[in-house]
Design a protein around this motif. Structure first.
Motif, PDB file in Angstrom:
ATOM      1  N   VAL A  91       0.843  -1.202   0.000  1.00 38.86           N
ATOM      2  CA  VAL A  91       0.000   0.000   0.000  1.00 38.86           C
ATOM      3  C   VAL A  91       0.877   1.250   0.000  1.00 38.86           C
ATOM      4  O   VAL A  91       0.650   2.205  -0.750  1.00 38.86           O
ATOM      5  CB  VAL A  91      -0.946   0.008   1.217  1.00 38.86           C
ATOM      6  CG1 VAL A  91      -1.581   1.379   1.402  1.00 38.86           C
ATOM      7  CG2 VAL A  91      -2.032  -1.049   1.045  1.00 38.86           C
ATOM      8  N   ALA A  92       1.899   1.239   0.846  1.00 37.43           N
ATOM      9  CA  ALA A  92       2.816   2.383   0.906  1.00 37.43           C
ATOM     10  C   ALA A  92       3.563   2.542  -0.409  1.00 37.43           C
ATOM     11  O   ALA A  92       3.758   3.663  -0.904  1.00 37.43           O
ATOM     12  CB  ALA A  92       3.810   2.199   2.054  1.00 37.43           C
ATOM     13  N   ASP A  93       3.975   1.423  -0.986  1.00 34.96           N
ATOM     14  CA  ASP A  93       4.721   1.472  -2.243  1.00 34.96           C
ATOM     15  C   ASP A  93       3.849   2.017  -3.372  1.00 34.96           C
ATOM     16  O   ASP A  93       4.267   2.877  -4.154  1.00 34.96           O
ATOM     17  CB  ASP A  93       5.231   0.072  -2.582  1.00 34.96           C
ATOM     18  CG  ASP A  93       6.327   0.096  -3.632  1.00 34.96           C
ATOM     19  OD1 ASP A  93       6.897   1.187  -3.877  1.00 34.96           O
ATOM     20  OD2 ASP A  93       6.624  -0.961  -4.203  1.00 34.96           O
ATOM     21  N   LYS A  94       2.613   1.533  -3.447  1.00 30.17           N
ATOM     22  CA  LYS A  94       1.709   1.986  -4.510  1.00 30.17           C
ATOM     23  C   LYS A  94       1.331   3.456  -4.349  1.00 30.17           C
ATOM     24  O   LYS A  94       0.965   4.119  -5.322  1.00 30.17           O
ATOM     25  CB  LYS A  94       0.458   1.115  -4.527  1.00 30.17           C
ATOM     26  CG  LYS A  94       0.709  -0.292  -5.065  1.00 30.17           C
ATOM     27  CD  LYS A  94      -0.548  -1.130  -5.043  1.00 30.17           C
ATOM     28  CE  LYS A  94      -0.271  -2.524  -5.605  1.00 30.17           C
ATOM     29  NZ  LYS A  94      -1.466  -3.406  -5.550  1.00 30.17           N
ATOM     30  N   TRP A 119      11.305  -2.244  -1.188  1.00 26.64           N
ATOM     31  CA  TRP A 119      11.250  -2.555   0.239  1.00 26.64           C
ATOM     32  C   TRP A 119      11.799  -3.952   0.487  1.00 26.64           C
ATOM     33  O   TRP A 119      11.852  -4.771  -0.417  1.00 26.64           O
ATOM     34  CB  TRP A 119       9.851  -2.392   0.835  1.00 26.64           C
ATOM     35  CG  TRP A 119       8.734  -3.206   0.230  1.00 26.64           C
ATOM     36  CD1 TRP A 119       7.871  -2.819  -0.746  1.00 26.64           C
ATOM     37  CD2 TRP A 119       8.337  -4.553   0.598  1.00 26.64           C
ATOM     38  NE1 TRP A 119       6.971  -3.818  -1.023  1.00 26.64           N
ATOM     39  CE2 TRP A 119       7.227  -4.902  -0.218  1.00 26.64           C
ATOM     40  CE3 TRP A 119       8.807  -5.483   1.524  1.00 26.64           C
ATOM     41  CZ2 TRP A 119       6.588  -6.134  -0.126  1.00 26.64           C
ATOM     42  CZ3 TRP A 119       8.166  -6.718   1.619  1.00 26.64           C
ATOM     43  CH2 TRP A 119       7.070  -7.015   0.805  1.00 26.64           C
ATOM     44  N   VAL A 120      12.219  -4.197   1.729  1.00 23.53           N
ATOM     45  CA  VAL A 120      12.812  -5.485   2.074  1.00 23.53           C
ATOM     46  C   VAL A 120      12.151  -6.039   3.333  1.00 23.53           C
ATOM     47  O   VAL A 120      11.709  -5.289   4.210  1.00 23.53           O
ATOM     48  CB  VAL A 120      14.335  -5.384   2.309  1.00 23.53           C
ATOM     49  CG1 VAL A 120      15.038  -4.917   1.045  1.00 23.53           C
ATOM     50  CG2 VAL A 120      14.657  -4.456   3.466  1.00 23.53           C
ATOM     51  N   ALA A 121      12.082  -7.364   3.412  1.00 21.40           N
ATOM     52  CA  ALA A 121      11.606  -8.041   4.613  1.00 21.40           C
ATOM     53  C   ALA A 121      12.794  -8.379   5.493  1.00 21.40           C
ATOM     54  O   ALA A 121      13.874  -8.698   4.989  1.00 21.40           O
ATOM     55  CB  ALA A 121      10.852  -9.311   4.236  1.00 21.40           C
ATOM     56  N   PHE A 122      12.609  -8.323   6.804  1.00 18.34           N
ATOM     57  CA  PHE A 122      13.704  -8.687   7.696  1.00 18.34           C
ATOM     58  C   PHE A 122      13.303  -9.757   8.713  1.00 18.34           C
ATOM     59  O   PHE A 122      14.127 -10.182   9.514  1.00 18.34           O
ATOM     60  CB  PHE A 122      14.296  -7.468   8.403  1.00 18.34           C
ATOM     61  CG  PHE A 122      13.294  -6.493   8.967  1.00 18.34           C
ATOM     62  CD1 PHE A 122      12.598  -6.777  10.125  1.00 18.34           C
ATOM     63  CD2 PHE A 122      13.079  -5.269   8.336  1.00 18.34           C
ATOM     64  CE1 PHE A 122      11.701  -5.885  10.645  1.00 18.34           C
ATOM     65  CE2 PHE A 122      12.173  -4.360   8.862  1.00 18.34           C
ATOM     66  CZ  PHE A 122      11.479  -4.672  10.017  1.00 18.34           C
ATOM     67  N   SER A 123      12.045 -10.198   8.709  1.00 19.12           N
ATOM     68  CA  SER A 123      11.634 -11.337   9.528  1.00 19.12           C
ATOM     69  C   SER A 123      10.374 -11.932   8.928  1.00 19.12           C
ATOM     70  O   SER A 123       9.657 -11.267   8.165  1.00 19.12           O
ATOM     71  CB  SER A 123      11.375 -10.912  10.981  1.00 19.12           C
ATOM     72  OG  SER A 123      10.269 -10.034  11.055  1.00 19.12           O
ATOM     73  N   GLY A 259       8.784  -5.667   7.493  1.00 16.43           N
ATOM     74  CA  GLY A 259       9.688  -5.099   6.498  1.00 16.43           C
ATOM     75  C   GLY A 259       9.770  -3.589   6.584  1.00 16.43           C
ATOM     76  O   GLY A 259       9.107  -2.960   7.422  1.00 16.43           O
ATOM     77  N   ALA A 260      10.580  -3.022   5.704  1.00 14.79           N
ATOM     78  CA  ALA A 260      10.792  -1.574   5.719  1.00 14.79           C
ATOM     79  C   ALA A 260      11.143  -1.068   4.339  1.00 14.79           C
ATOM     80  O   ALA A 260      11.680  -1.809   3.503  1.00 14.79           O
ATOM     81  CB  ALA A 260      11.906  -1.218   6.701  1.00 14.79           C
ATOM     82  N   GLY A 261      10.839   0.203   4.124  1.00 19.46           N
ATOM     83  CA  GLY A 261      11.199   0.867   2.873  1.00 19.46           C
ATOM     84  C   GLY A 261      11.736   2.256   3.148  1.00 19.46           C
ATOM     85  O   GLY A 261      11.333   2.912   4.122  1.00 19.46           O
TER      86      GLY A 261
END
Length: 341
Positions: A91-94, A119-123, A259-261
């Motif tokens: 949603v944030a990316d779009k 964005w990347v996932a970390f867990s 995740g985070a972006g």
């Protein structure tokens, strides 16, 4: 003064503090976080200790943070958005809030299926099935599809179909089964409800243990929390339950992510990338496992979590996480048509 106004005023004051911190020093990182786990505090502190970069963190709900970033515009202080669930990250990316990240470290350490260009996932966490051992047999709940079969009529408890955790599961099922079959599954699931959806995943687990339901869908870390609890009543809940990893003979158990972006207008982009790289370190990855009962995304990270160890190994769905979020809107339409409110 209503809660929304209070939230806006609090956000304005916090934003002023972030801008002030940025003006005073270049060694800062402004994080907007919808991930609310106290066990993450040591991870933030260690990053600052290692790098000298001060973290200014604004915590809030996902929708409020997204709206805030949009309203702050090009001069906003936000460097990084952290949240849970692929659908929320999409949603944030779009909405155009993220910028592409570039990092050889992240490319080397984060599996391709657990990252997108922005964005990347970390867990990770799994969407597993718990069942009441006294009323439901394990062979009755070996797939997500099993939960929609008539033999479980009046037995299923689950949270709202509009919750991102379930929308991401729906997105995965659409990818694997197609829209029509996913809708048929959702209708069967609704027909099997023991009660109208309410509460969070822990509520579903406890309802199964009490016998109100026979089976429920839950994120794995909620169950692991109960398994690691020191409260006798929580441990009694766990004793009543069996656990099934769905779809081990097909596409695997659905997983989702934290995740985070990096925000497109980030004033401290380099610090944001450095923080993402830190999150992929073995040290930081261990915090996710030991502190919040999530699985690391980095294969070399060691897990010392008795609850995760006792749950055992399982086949995880290898579907790219970006596709989960991409299908979330369609999943919501499918669930609405099926009556999963």
């Amino acid at each position: 003064m209503n809660n929304f106004v209070k939230s806006v005023l609090t956000g304005v004051l916090a934003g002023a503090a972030l801008v002030s911190a940025h003006a005073q020093s270049g060694g800062v990182l402004n994080i907007y976080s919808a991930r609310h786990y106290q066990t993450d505090e040591a991870m933030y502190a260690n990053f600052t200790k290692q790098t000298g970069i001060k973290i200014n963190r604004l915590d809030g709900k996902e929708d409020e943070l997204l709206e805030r970033i949009k309203n702050e515009g090009a001069n906003g202080p936000a460097d990084l958005l952290i949240t849970v669930d692929a659908s929320r990250l999409e949603v944030a990316d779009k909405a155009g809030l993220f910028q592409p990240w570039q990092s050889k470290v992240l490319e080397a350490r984060i599996p391709a299926a657990l990252r997108t260009p922005t964005w990347v996932a970390f867990s990770t966490r799994a969407r597993l099935v718990v069942y009441n051992k006294a009323t439901v047999k394990a062979d009755m709940v070996q797939t997500y599809e099993d939960l929609a079969l008539p033999r479980l009529k009046g037995q299923v408890c689950v949270r709202s179909g509009s919750h991102p955790y379930n929308l991401s599961l729906g997105g995965a099922m659409i990818a694997h089964l197609g829209e029509a079959k996913t809708e048929a599954w959702a209708k069967g699931l609704v027909a099997n409800f023991a009660r109208s959806p309410k509460g969070g995943d822990t509520d579903q687990i406890k309802a199964v243990a009490s016998g109100e339901c026979g089976v429920a869908i839950s994120n794995s870390y909620y169950l692991a929390r109960l398994m690691r609890s020191s409260k006798p009543e929580d441990l009694q809940v766990v004793k009543e339950l069996g656990v099934a990893w769905p779809n081990q003979k097909s596409w695997g158990t659905h997983i989702n992510v934290s995740g985070a972006g990096v925000i497109k207008t980030a004033p401290n982009r380099d610090a944001a990338i450095r923080f993402l790289e830190y999150l992929s370190s073995d040290e930081a990855q261990a915090y996710f496992a030991d502190g919040n009962n999530e699985w690391p995304v980095v294969s070399s990270a060691k897990v010392k979590n008795p609850a995760l160890e006792s749950l055992g190994a399982f086949k995880a769905d290898a579907l790219p996480v970006g596709q989960l979020g991409a299908n979330a809107v369609l999943a919501q339409k499918v669930f609405d048509r099926a009556g999963w409110r």
